[in-house]
Design a protein around this motif. Sequence first.
Motif, PDB file in Angstrom:
ATOM      1  N   ARG A 194       0.802  -1.230   0.000  1.00  0.00           N
ATOM      2  CA  ARG A 194       0.000   0.000   0.000  1.00  0.00           C
ATOM      3  C   ARG A 194       0.830   1.273   0.000  1.00  0.00           C
ATOM      4  O   ARG A 194       0.355   2.335   0.372  1.00  0.00           O
ATOM      5  CB  ARG A 194      -0.933   0.038   1.216  1.00  0.00           C
ATOM      6  CG  ARG A 194      -1.849  -1.135   1.292  1.00  0.00           C
ATOM      7  CD  ARG A 194      -2.627  -1.098   2.565  1.00  0.00           C
ATOM      8  NE  ARG A 194      -3.163  -2.406   2.865  1.00  0.00           N
ATOM      9  CZ  ARG A 194      -4.328  -2.601   3.407  1.00  0.00           C
ATOM     10  NH1 ARG A 194      -5.095  -1.591   3.693  1.00  0.00           N
ATOM     11  NH2 ARG A 194      -4.741  -3.816   3.663  1.00  0.00           N
ATOM     12  N   LYS A 195       2.074   1.141  -0.371  1.00  0.00           N
ATOM     13  CA  LYS A 195       2.931   2.322  -0.415  1.00  0.00           C
ATOM     14  C   LYS A 195       3.413   2.533  -1.844  1.00  0.00           C
ATOM     15  O   LYS A 195       3.691   1.572  -2.554  1.00  0.00           O
ATOM     16  CB  LYS A 195       4.112   2.158   0.535  1.00  0.00           C
ATOM     17  CG  LYS A 195       4.814   3.455   0.800  1.00  0.00           C
ATOM     18  CD  LYS A 195       5.557   3.439   2.105  1.00  0.00           C
ATOM     19  CE  LYS A 195       6.062   4.821   2.438  1.00  0.00           C
ATOM     20  NZ  LYS A 195       6.722   4.899   3.698  1.00  0.00           N
ATOM     21  N   SER A 196       3.508   3.786  -2.229  1.00  0.00           N
ATOM     22  CA  SER A 196       3.915   4.116  -3.596  1.00  0.00           C
ATOM     23  C   SER A 196       5.372   4.563  -3.608  1.00  0.00           C
ATOM     24  O   SER A 196       5.808   5.298  -2.734  1.00  0.00           O
ATOM     25  CB  SER A 196       3.015   5.226  -4.131  1.00  0.00           C
ATOM     26  OG  SER A 196       3.289   5.453  -5.471  1.00  0.00           O
TER      27      SER A 196
ATOM     28  N   VAL B 159     -15.759   9.395   1.970  1.00  0.00           N
ATOM     29  CA  VAL B 159     -14.756   9.185   3.010  1.00  0.00           C
ATOM     30  C   VAL B 159     -14.683   7.691   3.315  1.00  0.00           C
ATOM     31  O   VAL B 159     -15.687   7.075   3.670  1.00  0.00           O
ATOM     32  CB  VAL B 159     -15.112   9.972   4.294  1.00  0.00           C
ATOM     33  CG1 VAL B 159     -14.061   9.733   5.364  1.00  0.00           C
ATOM     34  CG2 VAL B 159     -15.232  11.453   3.996  1.00  0.00           C
ATOM     35  N   GLY B 160     -13.513   7.149   3.137  1.00  0.00           N
ATOM     36  CA  GLY B 160     -13.307   5.731   3.438  1.00  0.00           C
ATOM     37  C   GLY B 160     -12.414   5.586   4.655  1.00  0.00           C
ATOM     38  O   GLY B 160     -11.337   6.184   4.712  1.00  0.00           O
ATOM     39  N   ILE B 161     -12.850   4.852   5.630  1.00  0.00           N
ATOM     40  CA  ILE B 161     -12.058   4.646   6.848  1.00  0.00           C
ATOM     41  C   ILE B 161     -11.577   3.208   6.866  1.00  0.00           C
ATOM     42  O   ILE B 161     -12.378   2.269   6.866  1.00  0.00           O
ATOM     43  CB  ILE B 161     -12.883   4.953   8.109  1.00  0.00           C
ATOM     44  CG1 ILE B 161     -13.375   6.407   8.044  1.00  0.00           C
ATOM     45  CG2 ILE B 161     -12.061   4.721   9.366  1.00  0.00           C
ATOM     46  CD1 ILE B 161     -14.374   6.772   9.107  1.00  0.00           C
ATOM     47  N   GLY B 162     -10.270   3.062   6.845  1.00  0.00           N
ATOM     48  CA  GLY B 162      -9.691   1.720   6.823  1.00  0.00           C
ATOM     49  C   GLY B 162      -9.686   1.082   8.193  1.00  0.00           C
ATOM     50  O   GLY B 162      -9.796   1.751   9.217  1.00  0.00           O
ATOM     51  N   GLU B 163      -9.561  -0.221   8.177  1.00  0.00           N
ATOM     52  CA  GLU B 163      -9.457  -0.956   9.432  1.00  0.00           C
ATOM     53  C   GLU B 163      -8.074  -0.713  10.047  1.00  0.00           C
ATOM     54  O   GLU B 163      -7.127  -0.401   9.322  1.00  0.00           O
ATOM     55  CB  GLU B 163      -9.614  -2.454   9.153  1.00  0.00           C
ATOM     56  CG  GLU B 163     -11.009  -2.857   8.746  1.00  0.00           C
ATOM     57  CD  GLU B 163     -11.998  -2.691   9.877  1.00  0.00           C
ATOM     58  OE1 GLU B 163     -11.692  -3.111  11.000  1.00  0.00           O
ATOM     59  OE2 GLU B 163     -13.066  -2.108   9.649  1.00  0.00           O
ATOM     60  N   PRO B 164      -7.932  -0.857  11.360  1.00  0.00           N
ATOM     61  CA  PRO B 164      -6.585  -0.781  11.943  1.00  0.00           C
ATOM     62  C   PRO B 164      -5.703  -1.849  11.298  1.00  0.00           C
ATOM     63  O   PRO B 164      -6.139  -2.991  11.133  1.00  0.00           O
ATOM     64  CB  PRO B 164      -6.826  -1.082  13.433  1.00  0.00           C
ATOM     65  CG  PRO B 164      -8.252  -0.760  13.661  1.00  0.00           C
ATOM     66  CD  PRO B 164      -8.957  -1.054  12.372  1.00  0.00           C
ATOM     67  N   GLY B 165      -4.515  -1.451  10.931  1.00  0.00           N
ATOM     68  CA  GLY B 165      -3.626  -2.398  10.257  1.00  0.00           C
ATOM     69  C   GLY B 165      -3.639  -2.237   8.756  1.00  0.00           C
ATOM     70  O   GLY B 165      -2.964  -2.968   8.046  1.00  0.00           O
ATOM     71  N   SER B 166      -4.438  -1.272   8.270  1.00  0.00           N
ATOM     72  CA  SER B 166      -4.482  -1.055   6.832  1.00  0.00           C
ATOM     73  C   SER B 166      -3.428  -0.058   6.390  1.00  0.00           C
ATOM     74  O   SER B 166      -3.324   0.254   5.216  1.00  0.00           O
ATOM     75  CB  SER B 166      -5.864  -0.535   6.435  1.00  0.00           C
ATOM     76  OG  SER B 166      -6.116   0.703   7.065  1.00  0.00           O
ATOM     77  N   TYR B 167      -2.658   0.442   7.314  1.00  0.00           N
ATOM     78  CA  TYR B 167      -1.660   1.449   6.996  1.00  0.00           C
ATOM     79  C   TYR B 167      -0.421   0.775   6.402  1.00  0.00           C
ATOM     80  O   TYR B 167      -0.080  -0.343   6.778  1.00  0.00           O
ATOM     81  CB  TYR B 167      -1.297   2.212   8.282  1.00  0.00           C
ATOM     82  CG  TYR B 167      -0.583   3.497   8.009  1.00  0.00           C
ATOM     83  CD1 TYR B 167      -1.263   4.598   7.518  1.00  0.00           C
ATOM     84  CD2 TYR B 167       0.786   3.607   8.213  1.00  0.00           C
ATOM     85  CE1 TYR B 167      -0.603   5.783   7.252  1.00  0.00           C
ATOM     86  CE2 TYR B 167       1.455   4.780   7.952  1.00  0.00           C
ATOM     87  CZ  TYR B 167       0.747   5.858   7.468  1.00  0.00           C
ATOM     88  OH  TYR B 167       1.412   7.020   7.190  1.00  0.00           O
ATOM     89  N   PRO B 168       0.275   1.476   5.451  1.00  0.00           N
ATOM     90  CA  PRO B 168       1.467   0.869   4.843  1.00  0.00           C
ATOM     91  C   PRO B 168       2.504   0.456   5.885  1.00  0.00           C
ATOM     92  O   PRO B 168       2.753   1.179   6.848  1.00  0.00           O
ATOM     93  CB  PRO B 168       2.028   1.996   3.971  1.00  0.00           C
ATOM     94  CG  PRO B 168       0.858   2.840   3.643  1.00  0.00           C
ATOM     95  CD  PRO B 168      -0.044   2.763   4.824  1.00  0.00           C
ATOM     96  N   GLY B 169       3.073  -0.698   5.660  1.00  0.00           N
ATOM     97  CA  GLY B 169       4.134  -1.170   6.535  1.00  0.00           C
ATOM     98  C   GLY B 169       3.641  -1.894   7.765  1.00  0.00           C
ATOM     99  O   GLY B 169       4.370  -2.048   8.740  1.00  0.00           O
ATOM    100  N   SER B 170       2.387  -2.353   7.741  1.00  0.00           N
ATOM    101  CA  SER B 170       1.839  -2.962   8.949  1.00  0.00           C
ATOM    102  C   SER B 170       1.819  -4.489   8.911  1.00  0.00           C
ATOM    103  O   SER B 170       1.529  -5.124   9.915  1.00  0.00           O
ATOM    104  CB  SER B 170       0.419  -2.446   9.194  1.00  0.00           C
ATOM    105  OG  SER B 170      -0.383  -2.706   8.066  1.00  0.00           O
ATOM    106  N   SER B 171       2.120  -5.079   7.761  1.00  0.00           N
ATOM    107  CA  SER B 171       2.041  -6.538   7.687  1.00  0.00           C
ATOM    108  C   SER B 171       3.376  -7.183   8.091  1.00  0.00           C
ATOM    109  O   SER B 171       4.411  -6.521   8.160  1.00  0.00           O
ATOM    110  CB  SER B 171       1.675  -6.967   6.263  1.00  0.00           C
ATOM    111  OG  SER B 171       2.747  -6.709   5.382  1.00  0.00           O
ATOM    112  N   GLU B 172       3.308  -8.473   8.332  1.00  0.00           N
ATOM    113  CA  GLU B 172       4.512  -9.224   8.718  1.00  0.00           C
ATOM    114  C   GLU B 172       5.542  -9.193   7.594  1.00  0.00           C
ATOM    115  O   GLU B 172       6.745  -9.093   7.818  1.00  0.00           O
ATOM    116  CB  GLU B 172       4.140 -10.679   9.040  1.00  0.00           C
ATOM    117  CG  GLU B 172       3.299 -10.838  10.290  1.00  0.00           C
ATOM    118  CD  GLU B 172       4.063 -10.486  11.557  1.00  0.00           C
ATOM    119  OE1 GLU B 172       5.237 -10.855  11.652  1.00  0.00           O
ATOM    120  OE2 GLU B 172       3.482  -9.812  12.432  1.00  0.00           O
ATOM    121  N   ARG B 173       5.028  -9.286   6.377  1.00  0.00           N
ATOM    122  CA  ARG B 173       5.925  -9.275   5.225  1.00  0.00           C
ATOM    123  C   ARG B 173       6.610  -7.906   5.085  1.00  0.00           C
ATOM    124  O   ARG B 173       7.764  -7.820   4.701  1.00  0.00           O
ATOM    125  CB  ARG B 173       5.119  -9.594   3.963  1.00  0.00           C
ATOM    126  CG  ARG B 173       5.986  -9.996   2.813  1.00  0.00           C
ATOM    127  CD  ARG B 173       5.203 -10.665   1.736  1.00  0.00           C
ATOM    128  NE  ARG B 173       6.071 -10.991   0.633  1.00  0.00           N
ATOM    129  CZ  ARG B 173       5.697 -11.645  -0.434  1.00  0.00           C
ATOM    130  NH1 ARG B 173       4.467 -12.062  -0.536  1.00  0.00           N
ATOM    131  NH2 ARG B 173       6.545 -11.892  -1.403  1.00  0.00           N
TER     132      ARG B 173
END
Lengths: 219, 228
Positions: A194-196, B159-173
């Motif tokens: 999700r990052k550009s 307006v779209g509100i994402g779930e917690p954890g939808s932010y870039p860099g939040s996954s294990e990978r």
Amino acid sequence: MAARVLLLIILLTSPAMLLCAIPQQASTAIQQDSAASAVSGWSKQAGEQAPAAAKTDDKVQKDAKSLQKIHVRLGTVSFGLGYSYFSGPYYYQYPMFGFYPYGLTHPALFCDPLWCAPASLLGSVYSGSLAYAADKGEVRLTADPKTAEVYIDGAYAGTADHLKTMWLDSGAYDLSVSAMGRKEFHQRIYVLSRKSLKILARLEPEKAPDATGEAEVKP
Amino acid sequence: MNRKIPLGLVLLAVAPLVASGPRGTVPKPAANRYPSHAEKDSVSVGAALLTSDEVRKTFVSEVNRCCVVVEVALYPSKDKPQPVSLDDFAVRVMGSETAVKPSSAKVVAASIQKSAESQRDVTVSPSVGVGHESGTYVDPVTGARTSRHGTYTEVGVAVGIGEPGSYPGSSERDRDTMQTELSEKGLPEGTTSAPVAGYLYFPLTKKKNTTLQLECVLNGNKVVLTLP
């Protein structure tokens, strides 16, 4: 009439609204007062206990504050233009939004610029699917020359003009861009979901040995 | 034969740096090219504190969330291999008694991921529409065929509100990727005879009007560099 004027004012002020929205792409932290006060109230009760517990409360309070951050970013901005022609036996005066020809043309043929033709597109934008892929990151590649060949981890991916936007899984990649008569461009890239990531690959021309030799000769 | 022994020693000295994976950054031609530099026992050290903007441009990972980044370069003498370890470095706010050691890439990546996990991503999508209609109709009262036209406008905001954890860099990978990046750009540890450079990540927040000092131990000697 008043409603139309109101709508026109909103339309005219919408660019200003957009300008206000653009800086919000940068991360902004918004703290929710209600949740914070709830946490502080809880910590007040705990403050009557041992000092060690108070320290823990501070830590919890800090953690709670970090949980309340919201990042606002500007999504897709949509502009629509439309034209419709009606011809029918009846006419219906709609008090709020002017007139709409209810008869032969409406609703089957009536075309609203935002909700008719582009409705399917906008639907996907609003759901977020066009903006970001959930588990992939976006790589925006700009290369000069545009016909340069692009290699990812040594594998041929295509020419740069066809790979302006790539969606890759999160990970580290070796990106190479090469073209005949140009120096090869190489960069290690890190893609986060999700990052550009913008990459500008400007391939410098290779110096021809003969031309260099001629340049050194002075009359 | 005599020439082969030093060559072998050099290879042995460089081997740990090559095998360990991290590559660091390209050191500048000399230590004095860095804003802060010093020399002790024929070992030169240069350092530069990265600003927030520089960190944002240098790293894909959002290191600004947790750390202060310092680029460090070491220039050992050719005949004396220099051991490089993160434990030899520390940063201190000038005037304070507490020094902070650099964090490893693994710790920093985990910290950034944890921070990103708690973020909510809110997307605002404005839309504007302008349209024109024209046509004819039969007036039900008079029975006359009348033509009318008009313009309409529309404004909308989604307006779209994402779930917690939808932010870039939040996954294990993502955490693995960030760890790879931070590790590859970090100061290589080991023993080296050649100049090495890389970034150090100190888990502290720099406040305005405070000056940081980088302390490093070179062959048992303490060197203090003021980071402008």
